[in-house]
Design an enzyme around this catalytic site. Sequence first.
Site, mmCIF file in Angstrom:
data_model
loop_
_atom_site.group_PDB
_atom_site.id
_atom_site.type_symbol
_atom_site.label_atom_id
_atom_site.label_comp_id
_atom_site.label_asym_id
_atom_site.label_seq_id
_atom_site.Cartn_x
_atom_site.Cartn_y
_atom_site.Cartn_z
ATOM 1 N N ARG A 1 -0.220 -7.889 13.861
ATOM 2 C CA ARG A 1 1.040 -7.828 13.783
ATOM 3 C C ARG A 1 1.707 -6.425 14.142
ATOM 4 O O ARG A 1 1.048 -5.647 14.089
ATOM 5 C CB ARG A 1 1.098 -7.821 12.252
ATOM 6 C CG ARG A 1 1.700 -9.604 11.692
ATOM 7 C CD ARG A 1 1.265 -9.562 10.426
ATOM 8 N NE ARG A 1 2.417 -8.621 9.412
ATOM 9 C CZ ARG A 1 2.326 -8.640 8.080
ATOM 10 N NH1 ARG A 1 1.846 -9.747 7.680
ATOM 11 N NH2 ARG A 1 3.124 -7.649 7.528
ATOM 12 N N LYS B 1 -2.896 -11.568 -0.265
ATOM 13 C CA LYS B 1 -2.171 -12.449 -1.057
ATOM 14 C C LYS B 1 -1.872 -13.616 -0.151
ATOM 15 O O LYS B 1 -1.839 -14.622 -0.756
ATOM 16 C CB LYS B 1 -0.732 -11.684 -1.312
ATOM 17 C CG LYS B 1 -0.629 -10.598 -2.062
ATOM 18 C CD LYS B 1 0.758 -10.131 -2.260
ATOM 19 C CE LYS B 1 1.439 -9.502 -1.224
ATOM 20 N NZ LYS B 1 0.997 -8.615 -0.515
ATOM 21 N N ARG C 1 3.949 1.698 4.531
ATOM 22 C CA ARG C 1 4.028 0.611 3.820
ATOM 23 C C ARG C 1 3.144 0.698 2.492
ATOM 24 O O ARG C 1 3.706 0.067 1.526
ATOM 25 C CB ARG C 1 3.282 -0.890 4.717
ATOM 26 C CG ARG C 1 4.264 -1.453 5.732
ATOM 27 C CD ARG C 1 3.487 -2.129 6.557
ATOM 28 N NE ARG C 1 2.917 -3.536 5.866
ATOM 29 C CZ ARG C 1 2.174 -4.049 6.684
ATOM 30 N NH1 ARG C 1 1.404 -3.768 7.825
ATOM 31 N NH2 ARG C 1 1.746 -5.394 6.039
ATOM 32 N N ARG D 1 -6.638 -6.125 11.200
ATOM 33 C CA ARG D 1 -6.398 -7.527 10.987
ATOM 34 C C ARG D 1 -5.785 -8.228 12.234
ATOM 35 O O ARG D 1 -5.090 -7.566 12.912
ATOM 36 C CB ARG D 1 -5.230 -7.752 9.818
ATOM 37 C CG ARG D 1 -4.579 -8.834 9.572
ATOM 38 C CD ARG D 1 -3.828 -9.139 8.511
ATOM 39 N NE ARG D 1 -2.595 -8.385 8.237
ATOM 40 C CZ ARG D 1 -1.795 -8.350 7.060
ATOM 41 N NH1 ARG D 1 -1.801 -9.012 6.174
ATOM 42 N NH2 ARG D 1 -0.501 -7.620 7.277
ATOM 43 N N ARG E 1 9.305 -7.219 -4.909
ATOM 44 C CA ARG E 1 8.422 -5.955 -4.370
ATOM 45 C C ARG E 1 9.087 -4.823 -4.916
ATOM 46 O O ARG E 1 8.595 -3.757 -4.873
ATOM 47 C CB ARG E 1 8.958 -5.770 -2.844
ATOM 48 C CG ARG E 1 7.251 -6.589 -2.003
ATOM 49 C CD ARG E 1 7.726 -5.910 -0.554
ATOM 50 N NE ARG E 1 6.385 -5.894 0.126
ATOM 51 C CZ ARG E 1 6.038 -6.808 0.973
ATOM 52 N NH1 ARG E 1 6.341 -8.225 0.813
ATOM 53 N NH2 ARG E 1 5.241 -6.700 1.657
HETATM 54 P P1 AMP Z 1 4.700 -8.865 4.370
HETATM 55 O O1 AMP Z 1 4.241 -10.007 5.361
HETATM 56 O O2 AMP Z 1 4.453 -9.421 2.944
HETATM 57 O O3 AMP Z 1 3.436 -7.738 4.643
HETATM 58 O O4 AMP Z 1 5.907 -8.360 4.640
HETATM 59 C C1 AMP Z 1 6.198 -7.759 6.049
HETATM 60 C C2 AMP Z 1 7.401 -6.880 5.784
HETATM 61 O O5 AMP Z 1 8.407 -7.577 5.669
HETATM 62 C C3 AMP Z 1 7.544 -6.056 4.832
HETATM 63 O O6 AMP Z 1 6.601 -4.512 5.071
HETATM 64 C C4 AMP Z 1 8.821 -5.543 4.531
HETATM 65 O O7 AMP Z 1 9.282 -4.809 5.382
HETATM 66 C C5 AMP Z 1 9.498 -7.001 4.698
HETATM 67 N N1 AMP Z 1 9.337 -7.777 3.518
HETATM 68 C C6 AMP Z 1 8.790 -8.661 2.983
HETATM 69 N N2 AMP Z 1 9.058 -9.073 1.809
HETATM 70 C C7 AMP Z 1 10.065 -8.261 1.317
HETATM 71 C C8 AMP Z 1 10.676 -8.145 0.158
HETATM 72 N N3 AMP Z 1 10.276 -8.895 -0.895
HETATM 73 N N4 AMP Z 1 11.684 -7.153 -0.040
HETATM 74 C C9 AMP Z 1 12.001 -6.362 1.119
HETATM 75 N N5 AMP Z 1 11.255 -6.486 2.275
HETATM 76 C C10 AMP Z 1 10.336 -7.153 2.386
#
Ligand code: AMP
Length: 208
Positions: A153, A13, A164, A122, A88
Amino acid sequence: MNIVLLGAPGAGKGTQASLIAEQYQIPHISTGDIFRKNIKEQTPIGVVAKSYIDKGDLVPDDVTVEIVKNRLEEDDCKNGFILDGFPRNVYQAEALLKIAELDVVLDVDVPLEDLMARLTGRRVCSGCGESYHVSTLGGRNTCAKCGENLYQRADDNEQTVSERLEVYRENTQPLIDYYKSKKLLKSVNGAQDKEKVFDEVRSVLDNL
Ligand code: AMP
């Protein structure tokens, strides 16, 4: 154009959102990036977010929705935006409905069994955020685009990735049907080179 990008963690994404932002000149808003910036700067939001992100859980909806609402009110979103990582769950999707009107929801579709290897391998650039996979780096640890160091990360370890992916299956995957029923969903095949995925994305967006 107001766009939401759906897809599992590791589906690509972020990569597609950056390409769309560049091509269509709209801001790329990643809630994950916003949380990581807050964590780095040790803000109160960052302190709260870290305890959830480290476990692979979702940050509470009230915190997340407020961040997105404030961000979408900024001037650069007047001509559109691309949301990456939000919503989400159905609660967030309902909240978003009240904040903005969407033109399309793009689902980047990748078989769930591919995602563990994608995520644990990654590596991300500390400078520009570009993503790589160890299998293509040949031992290199710097970004081909900007030369900065690559890092892994904290939440890309096997245990957190498992959580996740489970959170995705339970909370986020239902959004596919949710947006299908609202006639907003378009799917692209994410299991191919990023350039090919972007060709599909462009074809969807140019035909809206
Ligand atoms: P991402 O970079 O999108 O994979 O997000 C990393 C982490 O941030 C996720 O595993 C969640 O813990 C938190 N996070 C990101 N976006 C959201 C969201 N819309 N709602 C809740 N937690 C989020």
